[in-house]
Design a protein around this motif. Structure first.
Motif, PDB file in Angstrom:
ATOM      1  N   VAL A 196       7.689   3.244 -14.562  1.00  0.00           N
ATOM      2  CA  VAL A 196       7.534   2.296 -13.460  1.00  0.00           C
ATOM      3  C   VAL A 196       7.072   0.942 -13.995  1.00  0.00           C
ATOM      4  O   VAL A 196       7.605  -0.111 -13.618  1.00  0.00           O
ATOM      5  CB  VAL A 196       6.546   2.828 -12.389  1.00  0.00           C
ATOM      6  N   ILE A 197       6.104   0.977 -14.902  1.00  0.00           N
ATOM      7  CA  ILE A 197       5.594  -0.272 -15.491  1.00  0.00           C
ATOM      8  C   ILE A 197       6.708  -0.989 -16.240  1.00  0.00           C
ATOM      9  O   ILE A 197       6.859  -2.214 -16.119  1.00  0.00           O
ATOM     10  CB  ILE A 197       4.381   0.025 -16.408  1.00  0.00           C
ATOM     11  N   ARG A 257       0.814  -1.226   0.000  1.00  0.00           N
ATOM     12  CA  ARG A 257       0.000   0.000   0.000  1.00  0.00           C
ATOM     13  C   ARG A 257       0.845   1.274   0.000  1.00  0.00           C
ATOM     14  O   ARG A 257       0.563   2.187  -0.789  1.00  0.00           O
ATOM     15  CB  ARG A 257      -0.974  -0.023   1.169  1.00  0.00           C
ATOM     16  N   PRO A 258       1.884   1.376   0.831  1.00  0.00           N
ATOM     17  CA  PRO A 258       2.690   2.607   0.789  1.00  0.00           C
ATOM     18  C   PRO A 258       3.407   2.778  -0.561  1.00  0.00           C
ATOM     19  O   PRO A 258       3.534   3.898  -1.063  1.00  0.00           O
ATOM     20  CB  PRO A 258       3.712   2.426   1.906  1.00  0.00           C
ATOM     21  N   ILE A 259       3.815   1.663  -1.140  1.00  0.00           N
ATOM     22  CA  ILE A 259       4.498   1.741  -2.440  1.00  0.00           C
ATOM     23  C   ILE A 259       3.525   2.231  -3.505  1.00  0.00           C
ATOM     24  O   ILE A 259       3.844   3.126  -4.301  1.00  0.00           O
ATOM     25  CB  ILE A 259       5.088   0.362  -2.816  1.00  0.00           C
ATOM     26  N   ARG A 298       1.187   6.411  -7.095  1.00  0.00           N
ATOM     27  CA  ARG A 298       0.033   7.244  -7.478  1.00  0.00           C
ATOM     28  C   ARG A 298       0.363   8.734  -7.430  1.00  0.00           C
ATOM     29  O   ARG A 298      -0.257   9.520  -8.133  1.00  0.00           O
ATOM     30  CB  ARG A 298      -1.152   6.922  -6.574  1.00  0.00           C
ATOM     31  N   LYS A 299       1.330   9.113  -6.621  1.00  0.00           N
ATOM     32  CA  LYS A 299       1.731  10.524  -6.524  1.00  0.00           C
ATOM     33  C   LYS A 299       2.551  10.967  -7.741  1.00  0.00           C
ATOM     34  O   LYS A 299       2.658  12.149  -8.008  1.00  0.00           O
ATOM     35  CB  LYS A 299       2.571  10.751  -5.259  1.00  0.00           C
ATOM     36  N   LEU A 300       3.114   9.993  -8.453  1.00  0.00           N
ATOM     37  CA  LEU A 300       3.934  10.328  -9.607  1.00  0.00           C
ATOM     38  C   LEU A 300       3.075  10.853 -10.752  1.00  0.00           C
ATOM     39  O   LEU A 300       1.905  10.489 -10.879  1.00  0.00           O
ATOM     40  CB  LEU A 300       4.683   9.086 -10.103  1.00  0.00           C
TER      41      LEU A 300
END
Length: 91
Positions: free
Chosen positions: A23-24, A6-8, A13-15
């Motif tokens: 990231v993908i 969840r934190p990751i 999501r902030k990016l």
């Protein structure tokens, strides 16, 4: 979903959306690496022995070319089996 992720995911999501593709791409590369079969210690040892010239190939893998091209060695004299029979008779 695993609580550790969840934190990751929150950070991802902030990016900006443009960074999500990066990231993908990185995650796909990491996944490909993890799908490569792990080399066992036995396979490592076999490879080292092949490189050192101790063995030609792992045991259990027949050298079919060598088998197909086999030429028996001609030996002069009487057959070994005949020699053994004669030696046993002498006893």
């Amino acid at each position: 979903m695993n609580a550790d992720l969840r934190p990751i995911l929150a950070e991802i999501r902030k990016l900006p959306r443009s960074e999500w593709k990066r990231v993908i791409k990185i995650l796909r590369e990491e996944l490909k690496k993890s799908l490569v079969p792990a080399v066992t210690p036995e396979e490592t040892s076999l490879q080292q022995m092949i490189e050192a010239g101790i063995i030609d190939r792992p045991v259990g893998e027949p050298d079919w070319d060598r088998i197909r091209n086999y030429q028996p060695v001609e030996i002069k004299g009487e057959p070994l089996s005949q020699t053994i029979i004669e030696m046993r008779r002498e006893k």
